[in-house]
Design a protein around this motif. Structure first.
Motif, short mmCIF file in Angstrom:
data_model
loop_
_atom_site.label_atom_id
_atom_site.label_comp_id
_atom_site.label_asym_id
_atom_site.label_seq_id
_atom_site.Cartn_x
_atom_site.Cartn_y
_atom_site.Cartn_z
N PHE A 13 0.83 -1.21 0.00
CA PHE A 13 0.00 0.00 0.00
C PHE A 13 0.86 1.25 0.00
O PHE A 13 1.84 1.33 0.73
CB PHE A 13 -0.92 0.03 1.24
CG PHE A 13 -1.90 -1.10 1.24
CD1 PHE A 13 -3.13 -0.97 0.62
CD2 PHE A 13 -1.59 -2.31 1.84
CE1 PHE A 13 -4.04 -2.03 0.58
CE2 PHE A 13 -2.47 -3.37 1.82
CZ PHE A 13 -3.70 -3.23 1.19
N ARG A 14 0.43 2.22 -0.82
CA ARG A 14 1.11 3.53 -0.81
C ARG A 14 0.30 4.55 -0.04
O ARG A 14 0.75 5.65 0.21
CB ARG A 14 1.27 4.03 -2.25
CG ARG A 14 2.30 3.25 -3.01
CD ARG A 14 2.98 4.13 -4.07
NE ARG A 14 4.16 3.47 -4.57
CZ ARG A 14 4.28 3.00 -5.82
NH1 ARG A 14 3.31 3.16 -6.70
NH2 ARG A 14 5.40 2.39 -6.19
N ALA A 23 -6.82 2.82 -5.35
CA ALA A 23 -5.64 3.57 -5.81
C ALA A 23 -4.51 3.50 -4.78
O ALA A 23 -3.34 3.73 -5.12
CB ALA A 23 -6.02 5.03 -6.05
N ALA A 24 -4.85 3.15 -3.55
CA ALA A 24 -3.83 3.04 -2.50
C ALA A 24 -2.96 1.81 -2.68
O ALA A 24 -1.87 1.70 -2.12
CB ALA A 24 -4.50 2.97 -1.13
N LEU A 25 -3.45 0.86 -3.50
CA LEU A 25 -2.86 -0.48 -3.58
C LEU A 25 -1.87 -0.59 -4.73
O LEU A 25 -2.14 -0.10 -5.82
CB LEU A 25 -4.01 -1.46 -3.81
CG LEU A 25 -3.68 -2.93 -4.00
CD1 LEU A 25 -3.19 -3.54 -2.69
CD2 LEU A 25 -4.94 -3.67 -4.49
N VAL A 26 -0.76 -1.25 -4.48
CA VAL A 26 0.14 -1.65 -5.57
C VAL A 26 0.01 -3.16 -5.70
O VAL A 26 0.16 -3.89 -4.72
CB VAL A 26 1.61 -1.28 -5.25
CG1 VAL A 26 2.50 -1.63 -6.44
CG2 VAL A 26 1.74 0.18 -4.88
N ASP A 27 -0.29 -3.64 -6.91
CA ASP A 27 -0.48 -5.08 -7.17
C ASP A 27 0.25 -5.40 -8.48
O ASP A 27 -0.19 -4.98 -9.54
CB ASP A 27 -1.98 -5.36 -7.27
CG ASP A 27 -2.27 -6.81 -7.67
OD1 ASP A 27 -1.34 -7.65 -7.66
OD2 ASP A 27 -3.45 -7.09 -8.00
N ILE A 28 1.38 -6.08 -8.36
CA ILE A 28 2.19 -6.38 -9.54
C ILE A 28 2.21 -7.91 -9.72
O ILE A 28 2.90 -8.62 -8.97
CB ILE A 28 3.61 -5.82 -9.38
CG1 ILE A 28 3.52 -4.31 -9.08
CG2 ILE A 28 4.44 -6.09 -10.63
CD1 ILE A 28 4.85 -3.66 -8.76
N PRO A 29 1.42 -8.44 -10.67
CA PRO A 29 1.21 -9.89 -10.75
C PRO A 29 2.50 -10.69 -10.91
O PRO A 29 2.69 -11.68 -10.20
CB PRO A 29 0.30 -10.03 -11.96
CG PRO A 29 -0.44 -8.74 -12.02
CD PRO A 29 0.53 -7.69 -11.56
N ALA A 347 -11.14 -6.16 3.07
CA ALA A 347 -9.84 -6.84 3.17
C ALA A 347 -8.69 -5.87 2.94
O ALA A 347 -7.63 -6.00 3.56
CB ALA A 347 -9.77 -7.98 2.17
N LEU A 348 -8.89 -4.90 2.04
CA LEU A 348 -7.78 -3.96 1.81
C LEU A 348 -7.47 -3.17 3.08
O LEU A 348 -6.31 -2.92 3.40
CB LEU A 348 -8.10 -3.00 0.65
CG LEU A 348 -8.20 -3.63 -0.74
CD1 LEU A 348 -8.36 -2.55 -1.81
CD2 LEU A 348 -7.00 -4.51 -1.07
N ASP A 349 -8.50 -2.79 3.82
CA ASP A 349 -8.27 -2.08 5.09
C ASP A 349 -7.53 -2.98 6.07
O ASP A 349 -6.64 -2.55 6.81
CB ASP A 349 -9.59 -1.64 5.73
CG ASP A 349 -10.31 -0.56 4.93
OD1 ASP A 349 -9.93 -0.33 3.77
OD2 ASP A 349 -11.25 0.04 5.47
#
Ligand code: GUN
Ligand code: ZN
Length: 435
Positions: A13-14, A23-29, A347-349
């Motif tokens: 998370f940024r 938009a807070a999440l970084v997800d790089i498969p 879940a993101l929280d």
């Protein structure tokens, strides 16, 4: 300096997803974290970062996250978990204090510290804010073990001059011993010191005064204590400190509130107490498995967070009142506590809370809780097929739907979901039998 890399699906998370959404999440498969020495040099798509000769550890079918952070746990209580039938004050008398008396023995401390840190790592937890016992040697043992693993650990000797027989310091010795431990450990390697008056039931006014003096003298140390966990506890604090308007006010009068002060539980607070916690930037620590197990009550996140000046919140296991070392299980129980209050918890929280959120609460977000370049390479690798039941459940979820994957993993996952744990660029735990 050694350079190496780990490869897999990177998740961090940024920003706070409660404020910034996905938009807070970084997800790089297919991502890669390049590590130089202890630190992250780069994190991004593997295709951009692969280079000849670089040693790469692959984690297929897994998520690579920042190491998990536990903001409130008791290392002398590993043999107390799951003790039957008592609420807070009896639970302390009957189970916890006898277990903590054994920490007068340095060999017992050393063995307990080893077990405790091994367990944290098996659960993907790379940083903890941990209570030791009243004995200074208990801090020495834990710090020595954590230094040996290069772990980011914050701990402190419990101050309890009005505790039970055999577990008492004095206002003066508690001050002197804490001061000496700060000099010995705070800032050594990745160790930090937390001034640790147990709670207002077991500390005199003179000792709370001394704790306040320590915090003023060492403003870069942390302070940890317990607050408003249980009704009998609150009534006892009222009897002991009749001049104070509330439990929070007891700590406030001695200068213990502030942005580096973490208060365990904070369940039964009056409005004026919430306002003071908010105004001082103090942190309220939600310990759901403990609150349910000891029967203390339901943490009222809405009341603390949904206000113009939200109280800062952390999430923690509170082992051994808490029943699991797993931050995944802790988040699952937090979800259920909030469900009982007709509130959801995305879940993101939850994953933000276990990583960047707790790092922010501890003022360590530049160092941990993130995979940003420059931070320390503390990693938790979560397996997407840890057990047949979880694998079966996750097969029903589109892999692109990360919130759904994370939610099922947090509800069903535990230590079996932790494939590997890295601390400062070193793999310190690899799950036996993992693919
Ligand atoms: N209040 C004072 N000490 C403790 C403790 O060890 N555990 C919990 N849950 N609450 C406390
Ligand atoms: Zn506690």
């Amino acid at each position: 300096m050694t350079r190496r890399a780990v490869r897999g699906r990177l998740v961090w998370f940024r920003d706070d997803p409660a404020l910034a959404g996905e938009a807070a999440l970084v997800d790089i498969p297919d991502g890669m974290v390049v590590i130089e020495g202890e630190r992250i040099e780069a994190a991004g798509p593997a295709a951009d970062l692969l280079e000849p000769g670089l040693e790469v550890t692959d984690y297929p079918n897994a998520l690579i996250l920042p190491g998990l952070i536990d903001a409130h746990i008791h290392y002398p209580q590993t043999r107390v978990i799951g003790s039957y039938g008592a609420q807070l004050l009896d639970w302390l008398q009957n189970y916890t204090f006898p277990a903590e008396r054994r920490f007068a023995d340095p060999d017992h401390c050393a063995a307990a510290a080893r077990f405790f840190l091994d367990e944290l790592l098996r659960h993907g937890t790379t940083t903890a804010l941990a209570y030791a016992s009243v004995h200074p040697g208990s801090v020495d043992a834990l710090c020595t073990e954590a230094m040996g693993r290069n772990m980011r650990l914050i701990t402190g000797k419990v101050m309890m001059d009005e505790g039970p027989e055999g577990l008492r310091d004095t206002a003066q010795s508690g001050y002197d011993d804490s001061k000496a431990l700060i000099a010995r450990w705070h800032g050594q390697g990745r160790i930090g010191y937390a001034i640790t008056p147990r709670f207002a039931v077991t500390s005199s006014a003179a000792q709370l005064e001394a704790a306040g003096a320590l915090l003023r003298e060492h403003p870069d140390c942390w302070l940890q204590t317990h607050l408003a966990e249980n009704h009998a506890e609150i009534a006892e604090v009222g009897r002991r400190f009749p001049e104070s308007s509330s439990y929070t006010d007891v700590y406030d009068r001695f200068g213990l509130l502030g942005p580096r002060s973490i208060f365990g539980h904070c369940i039964h607070l009056a409005e004026a107490e919430v306002a003071r916690l908010a105004a001082t930037g103090s942190i309220a620590c939600f310990c759901p498995t403990s609150n349910l197990f000891i029967g203390s009550g339901l943490f009222d996140l809405a009341r603390l967070a949904d206000r113009p000046d939200p109280v800062r919140i952390a999430l923690a296991t509170d082992v051994g009142g808490g029943t699991s070392y797993s931050m995944l299980q802790t988040a699952a129980e937090a979800y259920k506590v909030l469900q009982l209050q007709h509130r959801n918890w995305p879940a993101l929280d939850a994953f933000h809370a276990m990583t960047r959120g707790n790092a922010l609460a501890l003022g360590l977000d530049h160092e941990i809780g993130t995979l940003e370049p420059g931070s320390v390479a503390d990693l938790a690798v979560l397996d997407l097929a840890p057990t047949p039941a979880v694998a079966h459940r996750l097969e029903a979820i589109d892999r692109r739907d990360l919130p759904a994957l994370l939610f099922a993993l947090m509800i069903m996952g535990d230590d079996r979901a932790v494939r590997a744990t890295w601390v400062a660029g070193q793999p310190l735990h690899e799950r036996a039998g993992a693919a």
